[in-house]
Design an enzyme around this catalytic site. Structure first.
Site, PDB file in Angstrom:
ATOM      1  N   THR A 451      -0.986  49.240  61.543  1.00  0.00           N
ATOM      2  CA  THR A 451       0.094  49.605  62.477  1.00  0.00           C
ATOM      3  C   THR A 451      -0.333  50.716  63.435  1.00  0.00           C
ATOM      4  O   THR A 451      -0.060  50.655  64.639  1.00  0.00           O
ATOM      5  CB  THR A 451       1.343  50.078  61.699  1.00  0.00           C
ATOM      6  OG1 THR A 451       1.796  49.014  60.868  1.00  0.00           O
ATOM      7  CG2 THR A 451       2.454  50.490  62.646  1.00  0.00           C
ATOM      8  N   GLN A 480       4.655  44.710  63.344  1.00  0.00           N
ATOM      9  CA  GLN A 480       4.521  46.059  63.867  1.00  0.00           C
ATOM     10  C   GLN A 480       3.625  46.099  65.110  1.00  0.00           C
ATOM     11  O   GLN A 480       2.538  45.524  65.116  1.00  0.00           O
ATOM     12  CB  GLN A 480       3.934  46.982  62.801  1.00  0.00           C
ATOM     13  CG  GLN A 480       4.769  47.089  61.535  1.00  0.00           C
ATOM     14  CD  GLN A 480       4.327  46.150  60.447  1.00  0.00           C
ATOM     15  OE1 GLN A 480       3.965  45.002  60.723  1.00  0.00           O
ATOM     16  NE2 GLN A 480       4.337  46.622  59.208  1.00  0.00           N
ATOM     17  N   ASP A 503       8.621  49.059  65.269  1.00  0.00           N
ATOM     18  CA  ASP A 503       7.795  50.277  65.362  1.00  0.00           C
ATOM     19  C   ASP A 503       7.405  50.609  66.803  1.00  0.00           C
ATOM     20  O   ASP A 503       6.251  50.943  67.090  1.00  0.00           O
ATOM     21  CB  ASP A 503       6.537  50.138  64.497  1.00  0.00           C
ATOM     22  CG  ASP A 503       6.849  50.062  63.016  1.00  0.00           C
ATOM     23  OD1 ASP A 503       8.014  50.270  62.650  1.00  0.00           O
ATOM     24  OD2 ASP A 503       5.936  49.784  62.235  1.00  0.00           O
ATOM     25  N   ASP A 526      13.031  49.747  62.722  1.00  0.00           N
ATOM     26  CA  ASP A 526      12.414  51.081  62.615  1.00  0.00           C
ATOM     27  C   ASP A 526      11.740  51.471  63.925  1.00  0.00           C
ATOM     28  O   ASP A 526      10.640  52.031  63.928  1.00  0.00           O
ATOM     29  CB  ASP A 526      11.385  51.106  61.478  1.00  0.00           C
ATOM     30  CG  ASP A 526      11.948  50.671  60.143  1.00  0.00           C
ATOM     31  OD1 ASP A 526      13.162  50.847  59.938  1.00  0.00           O
ATOM     32  OD2 ASP A 526      11.176  50.160  59.313  1.00  0.00           O
ATOM     33  N   ARG A 582      17.037  54.431  58.064  1.00  0.00           N
ATOM     34  CA  ARG A 582      16.680  54.363  56.649  1.00  0.00           C
ATOM     35  C   ARG A 582      15.486  55.283  56.446  1.00  0.00           C
ATOM     36  O   ARG A 582      14.700  55.525  57.377  1.00  0.00           O
ATOM     37  CB  ARG A 582      16.366  52.934  56.213  1.00  0.00           C
ATOM     38  CG  ARG A 582      15.204  52.268  56.947  1.00  0.00           C
ATOM     39  CD  ARG A 582      14.934  50.887  56.390  1.00  0.00           C
ATOM     40  NE  ARG A 582      13.825  50.222  57.080  1.00  0.00           N
ATOM     41  CZ  ARG A 582      13.281  49.075  56.671  1.00  0.00           C
ATOM     42  NH1 ARG A 582      13.730  48.483  55.560  1.00  0.00           N
ATOM     43  NH2 ARG A 582      12.296  48.510  57.342  1.00  0.00           N
ATOM     44  N   TRP A 584      11.980  56.445  55.673  1.00  0.00           N
ATOM     45  CA  TRP A 584      10.586  56.071  55.401  1.00  0.00           C
ATOM     46  C   TRP A 584      10.056  56.965  54.279  1.00  0.00           C
ATOM     47  O   TRP A 584       9.316  56.525  53.409  1.00  0.00           O
ATOM     48  CB  TRP A 584       9.771  56.219  56.687  1.00  0.00           C
ATOM     49  CG  TRP A 584       8.353  55.755  56.583  1.00  0.00           C
ATOM     50  CD1 TRP A 584       7.807  54.953  55.623  1.00  0.00           C
ATOM     51  CD2 TRP A 584       7.291  56.056  57.492  1.00  0.00           C
ATOM     52  NE1 TRP A 584       6.471  54.729  55.869  1.00  0.00           N
ATOM     53  CE2 TRP A 584       6.130  55.396  57.006  1.00  0.00           C
ATOM     54  CE3 TRP A 584       7.198  56.814  58.664  1.00  0.00           C
ATOM     55  CZ2 TRP A 584       4.900  55.485  57.665  1.00  0.00           C
ATOM     56  CZ3 TRP A 584       5.979  56.880  59.326  1.00  0.00           C
ATOM     57  CH2 TRP A 584       4.842  56.229  58.825  1.00  0.00           C
TER      58      TRP A 584
END
Length: 666
Positions: A451, A480, A503, A526, A582, A584
């Site tokens: 990533t 990602q 991401d 995310d 959320r 990580w």
């Protein structure tokens, strides 16, 4: 009388030719490199060639440090004949094999003896066979136990080999013997692998590329020890020839350009200009002592051995104990070894012209203060690529360096290294100045951490700012793929579009503080994530599908994590189930203040990512938000609705202020 003059003239010319045909050099390397080409057709040369053929092992390599011009006794010839099948001491150290191949080439150019050609071709095969799969070469082949198996840059061994590979692969006229197309192809591949090995072994010091060591482990590629007094270290001497080789490559890759620029910066950083070497000689001209004496404005020199972490020169006796100065070691090693070198001077001398030619430096960069660089795809600026403009930025400047980017779609990965601080990326317009690339996790395929290599723009240098740009990861919804990655401190991004999917925006650094104002940020899962303290003001946060907006990994003990103030959270029409965040990591902190939350935000607001402990350790909060997605009574019980007094601490100064005061307002 006229006839007599003709005879005298003939004798004079004949005598001159005879003189030119005589070898006047005592050392074997000088005989090869310094004699006129005509000498290699002389009887003397042919006699020496017989010795060279005899010394060559059948595997194709030669031993080192042999004065091959010396006459051999019958007993010596017999011994050498017995050794030919053994491959004993076949090596490329101290110029061996490469220099004998050159000798055979020069012989064949004058005398078409097929044995010379066969000898040369056997030498090529030896070099090809000796190369490791990772591109490096050992000092001895067949492999000899001990440090001899390490990838060897010492005494220019690998550079010499690569020079041979290059001449053959380019089918130049340097060698008189022309191998088959198949061999040429193999040499080209060997050269490319060797350059790749060089790039992979360049040493990183605290994340910054520097130079090379005399030898590197053949498996791990890490610095390695050799003899007791040759400890793993950065080498001022060996690194110079490596860099000159890289600089000689036409149309160098981005990685080669980075390697050269980084090495040049290291040479500048480590040069010594306050010492000179004084040699004490005896009556026969032999060195009996060496001393380093203080000097003012002395010509630059570099230590042969420099500490891997501090760059401090060090010296060793055969006991392997580091000493800080040359006078602390015994006379045998002090006088019998080269501890300093001026070889990198050649790199510094050639660097400016090379940098301009290869697009790494504006032609006006000889000026010490470079504060404005223009990028334009139509060629009207200093560069057509943004990365080339970054290469032209001075290291650690005292003033801001603005890279003004004209409208256009710039399809490139851009990295702003740690040493390029105070960089400003300033687009002509947010809608038409676009930096885009399409890497994603699967495409990069570099293991579990792929990533972090997918970025379109990576910022490592502190005090960065960007404005009026679109930064995009164009890989689509394929896992990602980072658009903008900031791993530096005091970064400000204003009036920018940051586009991606999963991401999109990575913000990292335990003590890092970053500021986004009037930006549009879009993604899927995310799409704002990381450990930095980041403030978003007056930004639009757009969800492309049902998933999670944030995934903070705030370190324990940090006061603020991600803070969104006066932002608008919007989404595509079909999106109806998005979490605010959320964790990580379990100490994640994310707060929304005075934000407008669209109806796509789930009533519960937050999710624990299957980490029950996060419900006790995270800090997720809201204050005075509006919109259909703001349903405080339905939020998860472990989130917070701030009181006015609590919300008042979330000011610009409190969140972003550091020892550099109000950097964010500039």
């Amino acid at each position: 009388m006229i006839q007599l003059k003709k005879i005298v003239l003939f004798l004079v010319v004949s005598f001159s030719i005879g003189l030119n045909a005589q070898n006047t050099f005592k050392n074997w390397p000088d005989i090869i490199r310094k004699n006129e080409s005509s000498w290699f057709g002389s009887e003397e040369a042919k006699k020496i060639a017989e010795n060279v053929l005899l010394y060559q092992r059948n595997i194709g390599g030669w031993p080192k440090n042999i004065q091959m011009q010396h006459e051999l006794t019958p007993a010596q010839k017999k011994d050498l004949t017995a050794l030919k099948n053994t491959a004993v001491e076949a090596t490329t150290d101290n110029g061996a094999t490469c220099q004998e191949m050159l000798f055979m080439s020069k012989m064949y150019a004058q005398v078409k003896d097929e044995r010379y050609k066969e000898s040369f071709l056997k030498g090529i095969n030896y070099l090809l066979e000796a190369q490791y799969a990772n591109g490096g070469w050992p000092q001895f082949y067949p492999l000899k136990k001990g440090y001899y198996t390490h990838i060897t840059y010492n005494d220019d061994s690998m550079v010499n080999i690569l020079s041979v590979m290059r001449q053959i692969s380019e089918e130049s006229d340097f060698y008189s013997i022309k191998p088959s197309k198949e061999v040429v192809k193999k040499c080209k591949k060997a050269f490319e692998k060797g350059i790749d090995c060089i790039l992979k072994t360049q040493y990183k010091q605290n994340g910054v590329l520097t130079a090379w060591c005399a030898q590197h482990d053949e498996v791990t590629l890490l610095p390695a020890n050799a003899r007791a007094f040759e400890l793993a270290s950065l080498s001022g001497y060996e690194s110079a020839k490596i860099v000159l080789l890289l600089m000689s490559i036409e149309k160098p890759s981005r990685d080669i350009v980075t390697a050269v620029k980084s090495a040049e910066a290291w040479f500048e950083k480590t040069k010594i200009t306050n010492l000179e070497e004084k040699r004490v000689l005896n009556g026969e001209g032999k060195i009996i002592d060496k001393k380093m004496i203080p000097a003012t404005n002395a010509g630059p020199i570099w230590a042969r051995f420099m500490d891997l972490e501090t760059n401090e020169p060090f010296f060793c006796d055969r006991d392997g104990i580091k000493k800080k100065s040359i006078d602390q070691i015994g006379s045998e090693r002090r006088n019998g070894y080269s501890w300093y070198s001026d070889a990198p001077k050649e790199v510094l001398k050639k660097y400016s012209a090379w940098a301009i030619k290869n697009g790494t430096k504006v032609s006006s960069a000889d000026k010490k203060n470079v504060t404005l660089i223009t990028v334009a795809q139509d060629g009207s600026g200093d560069f057509t690529k943004i990365q080339d403009a970054v290469y032209a930025c001075p290291a650690f400047p005292y003033e801001k360096v603005t890279i003004s980017i004209k409208n256009g779609i710039y399809n490139e990965k851009v990295r702003i290294p740690e040493w390029n601080t105070n960089v400003v990326l300033q687009g002509e317009s947010k809608e038409k100045t676009i930096i885009t690339f399409d890497d994603n996790f699967s495409k990069i395929n570099l293991g579990r951490n792929s990533t972090f290599y997918t970025y379109t723009v990576l910022v490592e240098g502190d005090d960065f700012s960007a404005s009026n740009l679109t930064i995009k990861n164009a890989s689509g919804d394929n896992g990602q793929g980072i658009a903008l990655s900031i791993v530096s401190n005091r970064a400000k991004v204003s009036n920018c579009n940051i586009l991606g999917n999963q991401d999109t925006l990575y913000l990292s650094g335990k003590e890092a503080k970053q500021y986004f104002v009037n930006c549009y940020i879009e993604g899927t899962t995310d799409f704002v994530f990381g450990s930095a303290t980041a403030l978003f003001e007056n930004c639009e946060i757009y969800s492309i599908k049902n998933s999670y907006v944030t995934a903070a990994s705030t370190p324990e003990g940090i006061q603020f994590g991600f803070v969104f103030k006066n932002c608008k959270l919007t989404a595509e029409a079909s999106v109806n189930a998005v979490y605010l965040g959320r964790p990580w990591r379990v100490y994640a902190k994310t707060v929304f203040l005075n934000c407008e939350l669209g109806k796509h935000i789930k009533p519960e607001g937050w999710e624990n990512w299957s980490k029950p402990e996060a419900e006790k350790k995270t800090f997720y909060a809201e204050y005075n938000c509006t919109g259909e997605g703001f349903q405080p009574s339905k939020r998860v019980s472990w989130s917070h609705q701030l009181k006015k007094a609590e919300a008042e601490k979330y000011t610009l100064d409190n969140i972003l202020k550091d020892e550099f005061s109000n950097w964010y307002s500039k």
